[in-house]
Motif scaffolding. Structure first.
Motif: not given
Length: 72
Positions: A26-29, A62-65, A9-11
């Motif tokens: 791969i997840h980008q925010y 988990q990753v949440s935003s 996870h990339l922020f």
């Protein structure tokens, strides 16, 4: 590019708009600006009247935003 064998996870911040994209694991925010937004799909650079805001990121198992917005 070598494939990741776990979730990544990339922020990033900021680009005066919000965006979320994924490619495999791969997840980008992209976090919005706290000043003003720009229109995401415009052919020219145009200011967007969407509310400004910020992102709250929660890291646990988990990753949440979530995006929090202000004003008009």
């Amino acid at each position: 590019m070598q494939a990741a064998n776990k979730e990544v996870h990339l922020f990033c911040g900021h680009y005066h708009t919000t965006d979320e994209r994924s490619d495999g694991c791969i997840h980008q925010y992209i976090t919005p600006s706290i000043f003003y937004q720009i229109k995401k799909y415009s052919e020219t650079l145009e200011r967007d009247d969407k509310p400004f805001g910020y992102r709250i990121i929660e890291l646990d198992r988990q990753v949440s935003s979530q995006i929090i917005t202000f004003g008009t």
